[in-house]
Scaffold this motif. Structure first.
Motif, PDB file in Angstrom:
ATOM      1  N   SER A 167      11.323  52.450  73.894  1.00 35.86           N
ATOM      2  CA  SER A 167      12.650  52.861  73.447  1.00 35.86           C
ATOM      3  C   SER A 167      13.732  52.298  74.362  1.00 35.86           C
ATOM      4  CB  SER A 167      12.742  54.390  73.408  1.00 35.86           C
ATOM      5  OG  SER A 167      14.000  54.798  72.921  1.00 35.86           O
TER       6      SER A 167
ATOM      7  N   TRP B 149      14.180  48.688  73.579  1.00 35.26           N
ATOM      8  CA  TRP B 149      14.887  48.529  72.301  1.00 35.26           C
ATOM      9  C   TRP B 149      16.393  48.695  72.529  1.00 35.26           C
ATOM     10  CZ3 TRP B 149      11.884  49.401  67.312  1.00 35.26           C
ATOM     11  CH2 TRP B 149      12.633  49.018  66.201  1.00 35.26           C
TER      12      TRP B 149
ATOM     13  N   ALA C  75      12.173  44.583  67.533  1.00 35.23           N
ATOM     14  CA  ALA C  75      13.397  44.949  68.252  1.00 35.23           C
ATOM     15  C   ALA C  75      14.155  43.769  68.832  1.00 35.23           C
ATOM     16  CB  ALA C  75      13.059  45.932  69.379  1.00 35.23           C
TER      17      ALA C  75
ATOM     18  N   TYR D  82      15.752  46.725  61.892  1.00 34.88           N
ATOM     19  CA  TYR D  82      14.735  47.775  61.816  1.00 34.88           C
ATOM     20  C   TYR D  82      15.174  49.079  62.474  1.00 34.88           C
ATOM     21  CZ  TYR D  82      11.305  44.260  60.330  1.00 34.88           C
ATOM     22  OH  TYR D  82      10.625  43.301  59.638  1.00 34.88           O
ATOM     23  N   ARG D  83      16.450  49.223  62.806  1.00 37.96           N
ATOM     24  CA  ARG D  83      16.871  50.389  63.581  1.00 37.96           C
ATOM     25  C   ARG D  83      16.602  51.719  62.869  1.00 37.96           C
ATOM     26  NH1 ARG D  83      22.701  48.520  65.787  1.00 37.96           N
ATOM     27  NH2 ARG D  83      22.539  47.208  63.921  1.00 37.96           N
TER      28      ARG D  83
ATOM     29  N   ARG E  96      13.173  52.767  63.603  1.00 36.80           N
ATOM     30  CA  ARG E  96      12.867  52.597  65.025  1.00 36.80           C
ATOM     31  C   ARG E  96      11.805  53.562  65.549  1.00 36.80           C
ATOM     32  NH1 ARG E  96      17.076  52.273  70.081  1.00 36.80           N
ATOM     33  NH2 ARG E  96      15.838  53.385  71.611  1.00 36.80           N
TER      34      ARG E  96
END
Length: 202
Positions: free
Chosen positions: A91, A94, A167, A178-179, A182
């Motif tokens: 995360s 990203w 990401a 692609y958020r 996610r």
């Protein structure tokens, strides 16, 4: 926010100006005069901070790797699940990939790698020297008996490959976003990784 001295702030201004210049004109086409103008600084000030265009480009590259290194600088915590910790790492990366300045640096560096393939050796060595966060984390998980990894470098490459496929590369090349997926993607990627490398109980 970190308080910078006037000299440190000017150095940052020069680095940002250089990034813009390299992006617009490439390394070969960029000039210290133009960088000084973009940074609202004298040419002498630019040279006081960076003795050459090559060193300035190297500083841009260094800042790119430092950003990556700082994000993955966590120690393995035996009190937390391995999946939770790897999801946290994924995360954080990203988030980094969504920073426009980081992506601009990536685009500038990639363009130069294409123009100057010999630079790849230098960059690969720099990555090996500096991006030690995940290998160290995986090693600690190995030693603790939570994971069983025979080749840490392969495992590291696999993990980043899973992360970057959704990401980094789509953002770099302005492809699919692609958020919205996610969290599901991160959980799925980590689950695959952990399932493969988790130490099996007898």
């Amino acid at each position: 926010m970190e308080n910078l001295s006037r000299s440190e702030q000017k150095r940052q201004d020069i680095l940002l100006a250089a990034l813009a210049e390299f992006k617009d004109k490439s390394f070969a086409g960029a000039s210290m005069d133009a960088i000084a103008e973009r940074a609202n600084a004298s040419k002498r000030t630019v040279y006081n901070h960076f003795a050459s265009k090559e060193l300035l480009f190297h500083a841009v590259m260094e800042s790119f790797w430092q950003q990556s290194k700082c994000v993955v600088n966590q120690q393995f915590d035996t009190s937390r699940s391995i999946s939770e910790q790897l999801e946290s790492i994924a995360s954080a990366m990203w988030d980094l990939y969504l920073q426009s300045e980081f992506i601009e640096k990536a685009r500038v560096l990639m363009a130069e790698f294409i123009r100057q393939p010999q630079m790849m050796d230098q960059v690969i060595q720099q990555v090996n020297d500096q991006e030690q966060g995940l290998p160290r984390f995986l090693h600690q998980a190995n030693v603790s008996g939570v994971l069983k990894i025979s080749d840490l470098k392969v495992a590291e490459t696999q993990f980043w490959g899973l992360c970057k496929a959704f990401a980094f590369w789509p953002v770099l090349f302005q492809l699919h976003d692609y958020r919205e997926q996610r969290q599901a993607i991160i959980k799925s990627n980590v689950a695959m990784f952990v399932q493969h490398y988790q130490a099996k109980t007898e």
